[in-house]
Write an enzyme that holds these catalytic residues in place. Structure first.
Site, PDB file in Angstrom:
ATOM      1  N   LYS A   1     -17.242 -17.341 -36.309  1.00  0.00           N
ATOM      2  CA  LYS A   1     -17.250 -16.165 -35.429  1.00  0.00           C
ATOM      3  C   LYS A   1     -17.054 -16.554 -33.969  1.00  0.00           C
ATOM      4  O   LYS A   1     -16.445 -15.820 -33.203  1.00  0.00           O
ATOM      5  CB  LYS A   1     -18.557 -15.394 -35.609  1.00  0.00           C
ATOM      6  CG  LYS A   1     -18.725 -14.762 -36.982  1.00  0.00           C
ATOM      7  CD  LYS A   1     -19.991 -13.935 -37.073  1.00  0.00           C
ATOM      8  CE  LYS A   1     -21.251 -14.765 -36.997  1.00  0.00           C
ATOM      9  NZ  LYS A   1     -21.442 -15.657 -38.145  1.00  0.00           N
TER      10      LYS A   1
ATOM     11  N   HIS B   1     -22.856 -20.995 -32.713  1.00  0.00           N
ATOM     12  CA  HIS B   1     -21.400 -20.939 -32.688  1.00  0.00           C
ATOM     13  C   HIS B   1     -20.901 -22.243 -32.083  1.00  0.00           C
ATOM     14  O   HIS B   1     -21.414 -22.703 -31.070  1.00  0.00           O
ATOM     15  CB  HIS B   1     -20.897 -19.790 -31.816  1.00  0.00           C
ATOM     16  CG  HIS B   1     -21.293 -18.437 -32.296  1.00  0.00           C
ATOM     17  ND1 HIS B   1     -21.277 -18.088 -33.627  1.00  0.00           N
ATOM     18  CD2 HIS B   1     -21.705 -17.331 -31.633  1.00  0.00           C
ATOM     19  CE1 HIS B   1     -21.661 -16.825 -33.747  1.00  0.00           C
ATOM     20  NE2 HIS B   1     -21.925 -16.351 -32.554  1.00  0.00           N
TER      21      HIS B   1
ATOM     22  N   GLN C   1     -25.495 -14.638 -37.630  1.00  0.00           N
ATOM     23  CA  GLN C   1     -25.569 -14.630 -39.096  1.00  0.00           C
ATOM     24  C   GLN C   1     -24.414 -13.838 -39.714  1.00  0.00           C
ATOM     25  O   GLN C   1     -23.327 -13.816 -39.162  1.00  0.00           O
ATOM     26  CB  GLN C   1     -26.937 -14.124 -39.592  1.00  0.00           C
ATOM     27  CG  GLN C   1     -28.071 -15.071 -39.290  1.00  0.00           C
ATOM     28  CD  GLN C   1     -28.644 -14.848 -37.911  1.00  0.00           C
ATOM     29  OE1 GLN C   1     -28.786 -13.751 -37.446  1.00  0.00           O
ATOM     30  NE2 GLN C   1     -28.971 -15.931 -37.242  1.00  0.00           N
TER      31      GLN C   1
END
Length: 427
Positions: free
Chosen positions: A16, A41, A223
């Protein structure tokens, strides 16, 4: 201009951060709307690698305003550690905004998280031990501490007293630990008040006004769908809402303003922590995916469990989130495999399930039904258009797209920011 939500379509770690960074130059605000420093991340810019745990990855893009929304739980020590680390590397962090309604993680919840996991033994959830779950529990039990409470010592003291009234019984009588004092906790939290004050804002108002001005807001999930407290593989889930619905409740942006739901899905599947995982591999193929894909947690360093692509999960994520676009990451990790299995359905006691089983027991016993797609040996990391990919790599993308319930708009072919194939623009 739109509000765009970026969602994980599997159990997390799908990439992401890279997708957010890819869009960063086209957006004005990047908002983290759930979770805390229990996930990370990794963003690669040029030859620089950044590991972010609590901060929105948009903080790395000049001109973007990064926002920690009301749905996040904030470990203040981690917040300032991350900020100081970025400042030391020349990153401007002055635009960061934090919701006054976000909850903070006191030290007693970190302690409670760790001792509870040890106490559960074989029934443990596999938490990171960072106090995330207990802090969300306090929020729902209405004994939580919010960022705004740091600016009123009387209210802060009252809230800490209320929380510790029950928790100290747990520490002393159940877990045989020392009681926590109100004074120590208040002192711990007040130490951050002056430093955090300039960052605090009514972020819901800020974001809605930005949309009114025609600016673009990107909402970034921590998540992923299968870890969502409502829609994930409960109880082996996180404590917050990681789906598109959580993007609204965790930011203060209403559903009517969401224009696009972008779900990130890995070209195979990984999971960290406990819980069922139908396509999990325990053989050389699993080791290969883990090593080539560098599948070790950004936050915890834990090795990730690895398995093949699961189209049942992808379809579920598309439905639950209302996915408009998939970003398929790490396609390059599959290079060199002679044939690539893809899970298209589950067999549960001789019954085929093309969608997620309705109950936990069936999912736990689900056996993947595979289709096999031909692999490729060519290096794809330099591809920048879909046509530059080998025929079998293109066929793989098209096949999983047809199985997954939404179009695949972007394909990741390497870890760097530039190693991306855009089939359909996201903005």
């Amino acid at each position: 201009m739109p509000a765009i939500a970026i969602i994980g379509a599997q159990w997390g770690d799908e990439g992401k951060g890279k997708a957010t960074d890819l869009l960063g130059g086209s957006v004005d605000y990047v908002v983290k709307f759930n979770g805390g420093n229990n996930a990370g991340h990794t963003v690669v810019i040029g030859d620089q690698k950044y590991a972010l745990h609590l901060l929105p990855s948009g903080i790395l893009t000049p001109g973007v305003t990064p926002v920690i929304g009301n749905g996040v739980v904030v470990d203040l020590a981690v917040l300032f550690e991350e900020l100081e680390g970025l400042v030391a590397r020349g990153v401007d962090v002055s635009r960061l905004k934090i919701s006054a309604n976000a909850h903070v993680i006191p030290d007693y919840n970190r302690s409670l998280d760790k001792v509870t996991e040890r106490f559960l033994g074989k029934r443990r959830i596999g938490t990171t031990g960072r106090g995330i779950g207990p802090t969300y529990a306090d929020k729902m039990n209405r004994v939580g501490i919010r960022v705004q409470d740091l600016f009123d010592e009387k209210i802060l003291t009252q809230k800490v007293e209320g929380a510790l009234e029950v928790k100290n019984h747990l520490f002393t009588k159940v877990y045989n630990r020392r009681a926590v004092t109100v004074e120590d906790t208040v002192e711990e939290l007040l130490a951050f008040a002056d430093r955090v004050a300039p960052m605090v804002a009514d972020t819901g108002l800020l974001l809605n006004q930005a949309l009114d001005r025609g600016e673009t807001v990107l909402l970034e999930a921590g998540q992923a769908t299968l870890l969502d407290v409502d829609h994930g593989t409960y109880p082996f889930v996180t404590s917050s809402s990681a789906t598109a619905g959580g993007a609204c409740t965790g930011s203060g942006i209403p559903p009517t303003r969401l224009d696009r739901i972008v779900a990130i899905v890995k070209a195979y599947t990984t999971r960290v922590g406990e819980g069922p995982f139908p396509t999990e591999l325990f053989d050389a193929d699993g080791d290969h995916l883990r090593e080539v894909g560098a599948e070790f947690g950004t936050t915890t360093g834990r090795p990730r469990r690895c398995g093949w692509y699961d189209a049942v999960i992808a379809r579920y994520a598309a439905r639950v989130n209302g996915v408009t676009d998939f970003v398929l990451t790490k396609l390059d990790v599959l290079t060199g495999l002679e044939r690539i299995p893809v899970c298209v359905a589950y067999d549960v006691g001789g019954v085929r399930h093309d969608e997620m089983p309705v109950n936990q027991t069936d999912f736990h016993h689900a056996v993947p039904v595979y289709e096999y797609l031909p692999g490729w040996t060519e290096d794809i990391s330099g591809a920048r258009s879909f046509e530059e990919l080998p025929a079998n790599a293109r066929a793989y993308v098209e096949a999983v797209e047809a199985m997954s319930g939404a179009r695949i708009s972007v394909v990741g072919v390497g870890p760097s920011r530039a190693a991306t194939v855009v089939r359909h623009p996201l903005v």
